[in-house]
Design a protein around this motif. Structure first.
Motif, PDB file in Angstrom:
ATOM      1  N   VAL A 193       1.052  -1.146  -0.017  1.00  0.00           N
ATOM      2  CA  VAL A 193       0.080   0.027  -0.106  1.00  0.00           C
ATOM      3  C   VAL A 193       1.003   1.159   0.015  1.00  0.00           C
ATOM      4  CG1 VAL A 193      -1.815   1.275   1.312  1.00  0.00           C
ATOM      5  CG2 VAL A 193      -1.595  -1.385   1.395  1.00  0.00           C
ATOM      6  N   LEU A 194       0.842   2.029  -0.976  1.00  0.00           N
ATOM      7  CA  LEU A 194       1.688   3.520  -1.228  1.00  0.00           C
ATOM      8  C   LEU A 194       0.606   4.407  -0.969  1.00  0.00           C
ATOM      9  CD1 LEU A 194       3.444   2.203  -4.556  1.00  0.00           C
ATOM     10  CD2 LEU A 194       4.439   2.152  -2.179  1.00  0.00           C
ATOM     11  N   ILE A 195       1.133   5.146   0.209  1.00  0.00           N
ATOM     12  CA  ILE A 195       0.278   6.210   0.718  1.00  0.00           C
ATOM     13  C   ILE A 195       1.207   7.466   1.120  1.00  0.00           C
ATOM     14  CG2 ILE A 195      -1.735   4.880   1.277  1.00  0.00           C
ATOM     15  CD1 ILE A 195      -0.770   4.891   4.231  1.00  0.00           C
ATOM     16  N   GLY A 196       0.718   8.500   1.693  1.00  0.00           N
ATOM     17  CA  GLY A 196       1.610   9.511   2.262  1.00  0.00           C
ATOM     18  C   GLY A 196       1.613   9.392   3.567  1.00  0.00           C
ATOM     19  N   GLU A 197       2.815   9.707   4.217  1.00  0.00           N
ATOM     20  CA  GLU A 197       2.985   9.643   5.888  1.00  0.00           C
ATOM     21  C   GLU A 197       2.117  10.650   6.399  1.00  0.00           C
ATOM     22  OE1 GLU A 197       6.836  11.282   7.461  1.00  0.00           O
ATOM     23  OE2 GLU A 197       6.868  12.575   6.131  1.00  0.00           O
ATOM     24  N   ASN A 198       1.572  11.695   5.846  1.00  0.00           N
ATOM     25  CA  ASN A 198       0.577  12.614   6.305  1.00  0.00           C
ATOM     26  C   ASN A 198      -1.034  12.316   6.285  1.00  0.00           C
ATOM     27  OD1 ASN A 198       2.570  14.240   7.343  1.00  0.00           O
ATOM     28  ND2 ASN A 198       2.272  15.852   5.645  1.00  0.00           N
ATOM     29  N   ASP A 199      -1.168  11.156   5.672  1.00  0.00           N
ATOM     30  CA  ASP A 199      -2.606  10.457   5.353  1.00  0.00           C
ATOM     31  C   ASP A 199      -2.933   9.933   6.852  1.00  0.00           C
ATOM     32  OD1 ASP A 199      -2.353  11.096   2.875  1.00  0.00           O
ATOM     33  OD2 ASP A 199      -1.867   8.997   2.164  1.00  0.00           O
ATOM     34  N   THR A 200      -4.217  10.110   7.123  1.00  0.00           N
ATOM     35  CA  THR A 200      -4.598   9.670   8.424  1.00  0.00           C
ATOM     36  C   THR A 200      -6.244   9.193   8.396  1.00  0.00           C
ATOM     37  OG1 THR A 200      -6.028  12.081   8.821  1.00  0.00           O
ATOM     38  CG2 THR A 200      -3.547  11.655   9.602  1.00  0.00           C
ATOM     39  N   TRP A 201      -6.284   8.551   9.451  1.00  0.00           N
ATOM     40  CA  TRP A 201      -7.809   7.702   9.672  1.00  0.00           C
ATOM     41  C   TRP A 201      -8.045   7.959  11.019  1.00  0.00           C
ATOM     42  CZ3 TRP A 201     -11.484   5.562   7.176  1.00  0.00           C
ATOM     43  CH2 TRP A 201     -12.308   4.748   7.792  1.00  0.00           C
ATOM     44  N   HIS A 202      -8.931   8.678  11.312  1.00  0.00           N
ATOM     45  CA  HIS A 202      -9.608   9.090  12.562  1.00  0.00           C
ATOM     46  C   HIS A 202      -8.481   9.718  13.446  1.00  0.00           C
ATOM     47  CE1 HIS A 202     -13.609   7.817  11.822  1.00  0.00           C
ATOM     48  NE2 HIS A 202     -13.213   6.658  11.297  1.00  0.00           N
ATOM     49  N   HIS A 203      -7.784  10.666  12.957  1.00  0.00           N
ATOM     50  CA  HIS A 203      -6.641  11.626  13.802  1.00  0.00           C
ATOM     51  C   HIS A 203      -5.478  10.527  13.976  1.00  0.00           C
ATOM     52  CE1 HIS A 203      -9.515  14.688  13.864  1.00  0.00           C
ATOM     53  NE2 HIS A 203     -10.320  13.719  14.430  1.00  0.00           N
ATOM     54  N   ARG A 204      -5.208   9.438  13.296  1.00  0.00           N
ATOM     55  CA  ARG A 204      -4.171   8.608  13.562  1.00  0.00           C
ATOM     56  C   ARG A 204      -3.363   8.263  12.245  1.00  0.00           C
ATOM     57  NH1 ARG A 204      -5.181   2.436  15.982  1.00  0.00           N
ATOM     58  NH2 ARG A 204      -2.874   1.987  16.176  1.00  0.00           N
ATOM     59  N   PRO A 205      -2.109   7.930  12.307  1.00  0.00           N
ATOM     60  CA  PRO A 205      -1.567   7.830  10.871  1.00  0.00           C
ATOM     61  C   PRO A 205      -2.165   6.595  10.291  1.00  0.00           C
ATOM     62  CG  PRO A 205      -0.071   8.242  12.578  1.00  0.00           C
ATOM     63  CD  PRO A 205      -1.345   8.034  13.242  1.00  0.00           C
ATOM     64  N   LEU A 206      -2.323   6.806   8.978  1.00  0.00           N
ATOM     65  CA  LEU A 206      -2.911   5.748   8.153  1.00  0.00           C
ATOM     66  C   LEU A 206      -2.096   4.578   8.109  1.00  0.00           C
ATOM     67  CD1 LEU A 206      -5.232   4.572   6.368  1.00  0.00           C
ATOM     68  CD2 LEU A 206      -4.490   5.916   4.374  1.00  0.00           C
ATOM     69  N   TYR A 207      -0.831   4.684   7.932  1.00  0.00           N
ATOM     70  CA  TYR A 207      -0.093   3.568   7.941  1.00  0.00           C
ATOM     71  C   TYR A 207      -0.434   2.771   9.051  1.00  0.00           C
ATOM     72  CZ  TYR A 207       3.255   6.626  10.369  1.00  0.00           C
ATOM     73  OH  TYR A 207       3.963   7.209  11.389  1.00  0.00           O
ATOM     74  N   ALA A 208      -0.225   3.369  10.350  1.00  0.00           N
ATOM     75  CA  ALA A 208      -0.378   2.712  11.672  1.00  0.00           C
ATOM     76  C   ALA A 208      -1.754   1.843  11.869  1.00  0.00           C
ATOM     77  CB  ALA A 208      -0.341   3.704  12.855  1.00  0.00           C
ATOM     78  N   GLU A 209      -2.918   2.498  11.245  1.00  0.00           N
ATOM     79  CA  GLU A 209      -4.155   1.762  11.229  1.00  0.00           C
ATOM     80  C   GLU A 209      -4.146   0.602  10.334  1.00  0.00           C
ATOM     81  OE1 GLU A 209      -7.941   1.231  12.186  1.00  0.00           O
ATOM     82  OE2 GLU A 209      -6.595   2.557  13.107  1.00  0.00           O
ATOM     83  N   ILE A 210      -3.488   0.791   9.380  1.00  0.00           N
ATOM     84  CA  ILE A 210      -3.324  -0.548   8.664  1.00  0.00           C
ATOM     85  C   ILE A 210      -2.589  -1.598   9.204  1.00  0.00           C
ATOM     86  CG2 ILE A 210      -2.417  -1.525   6.142  1.00  0.00           C
ATOM     87  CD1 ILE A 210      -2.822   1.288   4.964  1.00  0.00           C
ATOM     88  N   VAL A 211      -1.394  -1.197   9.739  1.00  0.00           N
ATOM     89  CA  VAL A 211      -0.445  -2.457  10.517  1.00  0.00           C
ATOM     90  C   VAL A 211      -1.362  -2.966  11.588  1.00  0.00           C
ATOM     91  CG1 VAL A 211       1.550  -2.632  11.923  1.00  0.00           C
ATOM     92  CG2 VAL A 211       1.603  -1.394   9.852  1.00  0.00           C
ATOM     93  N   HIS A 212      -2.248  -2.061  12.301  1.00  0.00           N
ATOM     94  CA  HIS A 212      -2.854  -2.519  13.266  1.00  0.00           C
ATOM     95  C   HIS A 212      -3.860  -3.420  13.066  1.00  0.00           C
ATOM     96  CE1 HIS A 212      -0.860  -0.584  16.924  1.00  0.00           C
ATOM     97  NE2 HIS A 212      -0.310   0.072  15.957  1.00  0.00           N
ATOM     98  N   ARG A 213      -4.674  -2.980  11.769  1.00  0.00           N
ATOM     99  CA  ARG A 213      -5.641  -4.000  11.427  1.00  0.00           C
ATOM    100  C   ARG A 213      -5.301  -5.250  10.933  1.00  0.00           C
ATOM    101  NH1 ARG A 213     -10.779  -0.765   8.840  1.00  0.00           N
ATOM    102  NH2 ARG A 213     -10.921   0.807  10.461  1.00  0.00           N
ATOM    103  N   ALA A 214      -4.166  -5.084  10.241  1.00  0.00           N
ATOM    104  CA  ALA A 214      -3.402  -6.384   9.697  1.00  0.00           C
ATOM    105  C   ALA A 214      -3.022  -7.336  10.813  1.00  0.00           C
ATOM    106  CB  ALA A 214      -2.330  -6.122   8.714  1.00  0.00           C
ATOM    107  N   HIS A 215      -2.392  -6.755  11.942  1.00  0.00           N
ATOM    108  CA  HIS A 215      -2.229  -7.512  13.205  1.00  0.00           C
ATOM    109  C   HIS A 215      -3.482  -8.091  13.635  1.00  0.00           C
ATOM    110  CE1 HIS A 215      -1.205  -8.087  17.528  1.00  0.00           C
ATOM    111  NE2 HIS A 215      -0.093  -8.762  16.803  1.00  0.00           N
ATOM    112  N   ALA A 216      -4.537  -7.406  13.829  1.00  0.00           N
ATOM    113  CA  ALA A 216      -5.761  -7.923  14.489  1.00  0.00           C
ATOM    114  C   ALA A 216      -6.391  -9.011  13.484  1.00  0.00           C
ATOM    115  CB  ALA A 216      -6.915  -6.916  14.619  1.00  0.00           C
ATOM    116  N   ALA A 217      -5.969  -8.871  12.044  1.00  0.00           N
ATOM    117  CA  ALA A 217      -6.765  -9.922  11.304  1.00  0.00           C
ATOM    118  C   ALA A 217      -5.909 -11.190  11.227  1.00  0.00           C
ATOM    119  CB  ALA A 217      -6.784  -9.431  10.017  1.00  0.00           C
TER     120      ALA A 217
END
Length: 134
Positions: free
Chosen positions: A13-37
């Motif tokens: 997934v190629l995104i920008g470091e400033n992309d966010t999801w609910h005030h959290r870095p988008l890359y962090a949200e993707i990693v945490h969801r991948a872990h939860a999955a």
């Protein structure tokens, strides 16, 4: 014991470091969801320069005003598990590029664990909740 060797699928997934999801870095949200999955692993790599659909060049060079550097989130697991994760990305990634590549896993071993154990562990889930079987 979890084994991941042989044919697999790499999700990038190629995104920008400033992309966010609910005030959290988008890359962090993707990693945490991948872990939860229960996916085998995910890593985030920060780029030094790049451009995407906007055609704006983002760079880390000192004279540049851009701070929104490119970020790559890479996830590897079986094709079935990676494809099952894709609907979550549809929700999260509104701007960016999502790639799938077949790959071959040669070795998958965590620190201190046996080959095939999840990274950082011995195969036992420290939470005591049990993990999802592969």
């Amino acid at each position: 014991m979890t084994r991941l060797t042989g044919d697999a699928l790499r999700l990038t997934v190629l995104i920008g470091e400033n992309d966010t999801w609910h005030h959290r870095p988008l890359y962090a949200e993707i990693v945490h969801r991948a872990h939860a999955a229960g996916l085998a692993g995910a890593s985030v790599f920060k780029g030094v320069e790049g451009f995407g659909a906007s055609s704006l060049i983002h760079t880390s060079r000192l004279l540049s005003l851009s701070e929104d550097l490119p970020v790559a989130v890479i996830v590897v697991d079986t094709e079935e598990r990676v494809r099952a994760f894709l609907p979550q990305l549809d929700e999260l990634v509104t701007e960016g590029l999502v790639l799938l590549d077949p790959c071959e896993v040669i070795r998958y071993a965590g620190r201190g664990g046996s080959p095939g154990d999840p990274p950082g562990g011995t195969g036992a889930d420290p939470s005591g909740e049990g993990g999802s079987p592969r």
